[in-house]
Write a protein that holds these residues in place. Structure first.
Motif, mmCIF file in Angstrom:
data_model
loop_
_atom_site.group_PDB
_atom_site.id
_atom_site.type_symbol
_atom_site.label_atom_id
_atom_site.label_comp_id
_atom_site.label_asym_id
_atom_site.label_seq_id
_atom_site.Cartn_x
_atom_site.Cartn_y
_atom_site.Cartn_z
ATOM 1 N N ALA A 1 0.819 -1.214 0.000
ATOM 2 C CA ALA A 1 0.000 0.000 0.000
ATOM 3 C C ALA A 1 0.851 1.263 0.000
ATOM 4 O O ALA A 1 0.375 2.337 -0.361
ATOM 5 C CB ALA A 1 -0.917 -0.009 1.224
ATOM 6 N N ARG A 2 2.122 1.131 0.388
ATOM 7 C CA ARG A 2 3.010 2.287 0.478
ATOM 8 C C ARG A 2 4.049 2.324 -0.647
ATOM 9 O O ARG A 2 4.945 3.156 -0.630
ATOM 10 C CB ARG A 2 3.735 2.282 1.838
ATOM 11 N N MET A 3 3.928 1.400 -1.582
ATOM 12 C CA MET A 3 4.891 1.332 -2.679
ATOM 13 C C MET A 3 4.225 1.667 -3.996
ATOM 14 O O MET A 3 3.027 1.425 -4.194
ATOM 15 C CB MET A 3 5.520 -0.070 -2.760
ATOM 16 N N VAL A 4 5.025 2.214 -4.904
ATOM 17 C CA VAL A 4 4.529 2.517 -6.240
ATOM 18 C C VAL A 4 4.515 1.234 -7.065
ATOM 19 O O VAL A 4 4.975 0.184 -6.633
ATOM 20 C CB VAL A 4 5.419 3.576 -6.928
ATOM 21 N N GLU A 5 4.005 1.317 -8.275
ATOM 22 C CA GLU A 5 3.966 0.156 -9.140
ATOM 23 C C GLU A 5 5.378 -0.273 -9.541
ATOM 24 O O GLU A 5 6.298 0.550 -9.605
ATOM 25 C CB GLU A 5 3.151 0.467 -10.397
ATOM 26 N N VAL A 6 5.537 -1.557 -9.810
ATOM 27 C CA VAL A 6 6.810 -2.107 -10.283
ATOM 28 C C VAL A 6 6.610 -2.594 -11.718
ATOM 29 O O VAL A 6 5.813 -3.499 -11.963
ATOM 30 C CB VAL A 6 7.286 -3.274 -9.396
ATOM 31 N N ASN A 7 7.283 -1.956 -12.651
ATOM 32 C CA ASN A 7 7.160 -2.288 -14.071
ATOM 33 C C ASN A 7 5.702 -2.236 -14.539
ATOM 34 O O ASN A 7 5.244 -3.075 -15.322
ATOM 35 C CB ASN A 7 7.735 -3.676 -14.357
ATOM 36 N N GLY A 8 4.970 -1.255 -14.021
ATOM 37 C CA GLY A 8 3.582 -1.075 -14.423
ATOM 38 C C GLY A 8 2.602 -2.002 -13.751
ATOM 39 O O GLY A 8 1.422 -2.024 -14.116
ATOM 40 N N VAL A 9 3.042 -2.771 -12.748
ATOM 41 C CA VAL A 9 2.186 -3.719 -12.042
ATOM 42 C C VAL A 9 2.153 -3.327 -10.573
ATOM 43 O O VAL A 9 3.185 -2.980 -9.993
ATOM 44 C CB VAL A 9 2.718 -5.165 -12.181
ATOM 45 N N SER A 10 0.974 -3.352 -9.951
ATOM 46 C CA SER A 10 0.885 -3.035 -8.530
ATOM 47 C C SER A 10 1.758 -3.999 -7.739
ATOM 48 O O SER A 10 1.922 -5.166 -8.115
ATOM 49 C CB SER A 10 -0.567 -3.129 -8.046
ATOM 50 N N TYR A 11 2.319 -3.523 -6.631
ATOM 51 C CA TYR A 11 3.276 -4.335 -5.898
ATOM 52 C C TYR A 11 2.652 -5.630 -5.382
ATOM 53 O O TYR A 11 3.274 -6.691 -5.413
ATOM 54 C CB TYR A 11 3.859 -3.547 -4.726
ATOM 55 N N GLY A 12 1.409 -5.556 -4.921
ATOM 56 C CA GLY A 12 0.730 -6.753 -4.421
ATOM 57 C C GLY A 12 0.629 -7.826 -5.496
ATOM 58 O O GLY A 12 0.836 -9.007 -5.235
ATOM 59 N N ALA A 13 0.294 -7.413 -6.713
ATOM 60 C CA ALA A 13 0.204 -8.366 -7.823
ATOM 61 C C ALA A 13 1.590 -8.798 -8.294
ATOM 62 O O ALA A 13 1.783 -9.942 -8.714
ATOM 63 C CB ALA A 13 -0.567 -7.746 -8.986
ATOM 64 N N PHE A 14 2.560 -7.901 -8.206
ATOM 65 C CA PHE A 14 3.914 -8.188 -8.681
ATOM 66 C C PHE A 14 4.551 -9.360 -7.929
ATOM 67 O O PHE A 14 5.276 -10.167 -8.513
ATOM 68 C CB PHE A 14 4.785 -6.937 -8.535
ATOM 69 N N ILE A 15 4.285 -9.472 -6.632
ATOM 70 C CA ILE A 15 4.945 -10.515 -5.838
ATOM 71 C C ILE A 15 4.247 -11.876 -5.937
ATOM 72 O O ILE A 15 4.783 -12.869 -5.449
ATOM 73 C CB ILE A 15 5.042 -10.105 -4.350
ATOM 74 N N VAL A 16 3.079 -11.925 -6.580
ATOM 75 C CA VAL A 16 2.343 -13.192 -6.672
ATOM 76 C C VAL A 16 3.175 -14.284 -7.350
ATOM 77 O O VAL A 16 3.339 -15.386 -6.796
ATOM 78 C CB VAL A 16 0.992 -13.006 -7.400
ATOM 79 N N PRO A 17 3.736 -14.053 -8.557
ATOM 80 C CA PRO A 17 4.535 -15.120 -9.182
ATOM 81 C C PRO A 17 5.736 -15.531 -8.343
ATOM 82 O O PRO A 17 6.080 -16.721 -8.281
ATOM 83 C CB PRO A 17 4.980 -14.497 -10.514
ATOM 84 N N GLY A 18 6.387 -14.558 -7.696
ATOM 85 C CA GLY A 18 7.550 -14.868 -6.877
ATOM 86 C C GLY A 18 7.200 -15.749 -5.686
ATOM 87 O O GLY A 18 7.926 -16.697 -5.361
ATOM 88 N N LEU A 19 6.083 -15.447 -5.032
ATOM 89 C CA LEU A 19 5.670 -16.246 -3.877
ATOM 90 C C LEU A 19 5.249 -17.654 -4.294
ATOM 91 O O LEU A 19 5.547 -18.625 -3.593
ATOM 92 C CB LEU A 19 4.526 -15.543 -3.146
ATOM 93 N N ILE A 20 4.560 -17.760 -5.418
ATOM 94 C CA ILE A 20 4.173 -19.085 -5.905
ATOM 95 C C ILE A 20 5.413 -19.907 -6.241
ATOM 96 O O ILE A 20 5.529 -21.077 -5.875
ATOM 97 C CB ILE A 20 3.255 -18.970 -7.136
ATOM 98 N N MET A 21 6.353 -19.279 -6.926
ATOM 99 C CA MET A 21 7.561 -19.991 -7.314
ATOM 100 C C MET A 21 8.391 -20.389 -6.094
ATOM 101 O O MET A 21 8.947 -21.495 -6.047
ATOM 102 C CB MET A 21 8.400 -19.103 -8.244
#
Length: 253
Positions: free
Chosen positions: A45-65
């Motif tokens: 909630a306190r971070m900007v988007e990463v490569n055009g993706v919201s941070y919450g969504a950005f970490i989804v693939p990393g956590l799954i992997m």
């Protein structure tokens, strides 16, 4: 090919999962959900988007992997170590079953459990963040390829281990740190130039990057390189397993 033997080993290993649902399925899903709460909601909630993706969504693939790698190793290593520890490995080795069929049974069951877990974590992630999957077929391909590769790696660890403590050495001291430093929670483009070059030495970077590309079409390295590195690791694991059975290395306690 002895399909009866493969099916017997496969079903036996899967049955152990249903007997230990809390440990095998619920615990990893709950642990990953906590990551979503802490990183996705609180920090995101306190971070900007990463490569055009919201941070919450950005970490989804990393956590799954990250969950996929650790659970694949855990499932496969424990699955082959217990027959060695209990002495039932002699029954398998004396049966008219080739090492290829043994590997398919144990590794197939471990990979299946990890894929089920990955799908459950993906569904759980929907409860916390909204995201789309740009390339679903490639996402499934990366999911299966990673599960099989790290299940083979875990199979090797299970054969190498001579005690329960050794089952945890490589996952805890090598795989988990590499997963955290491999871009699970950030893009390596956010690092200083020197550290970006150092990060590329980490093989987990390529796995997470390729998997993230299948979600959002953005990655730190080329998706072709990511797939190539995964296939190289798979080939190395297959070669190691073949050598183990040909030499009989630590197949017995």
């Amino acid at each position: 090919m002895n399909f009866y033997a493969i099916r017997a080993i496969y079903h036996f290993e899967l049955a152990r999962t249903w007997r230990t649902l809390m440990q095998s399925i619920a615990a990893p899903v709950i642990s990953t959900s906590l990551y979503f709460v802490v990183f996705g909601a609180a920090i995101g909630a306190r971070m900007v988007e990463v490569n055009g993706v919201s941070y919450g969504a950005f970490i989804v693939p990393g956590l799954i992997m990250m969950a996929l790698m650790t659970e694949s190793i855990s499932n496969a290593s424990f699955g082959i170590f217990m027959p060695k520890y209990a002495g039932t490995i002699y029954e398998v080795l004396s049966a008219p079953v080739s090492y290829v069929e043994i590997v398919i049974g144990y590794v197939g069951a471990a990979a299946t459990k990890s894929i089920i877990l990955g799908v459950l974590i993906l569904a759980t992630a929907r409860l916390f963040v909204s995201f789309d999957i740009a390339h679903p077929i490639l996402m499934v391909a990366f999911l299966i390829l990673t599960a099989v590769t790290f299940s083979l790696f875990g199979f090797i660890i299970g054969i190498w281990a001579t005690g329960f403590e050794k089952l945890q050495i490589i996952p805890m001291l090598i795989v988990t740190p590499l997963a955290f430093l491999g871009g699970s929670f950030y893009s390596i483009s956010m690092l200083p130039p020197v550290w970006q070059k150092i990060a590329l030495i980490n093989p987990v970077v390529y796995l997470i990057s390729g998997f993230r590309w299948s979600f959002y079409g953005t990655s730190d390295v080329s998706v072709a390189i990511s797939a190539g590195m995964t296939l190289v690791f798979l080939a190395l694991c297959l070669a190691a397993v073949s050598w183990i059975f040909k030499t009989g290395y630590r197949l017995k306690m």
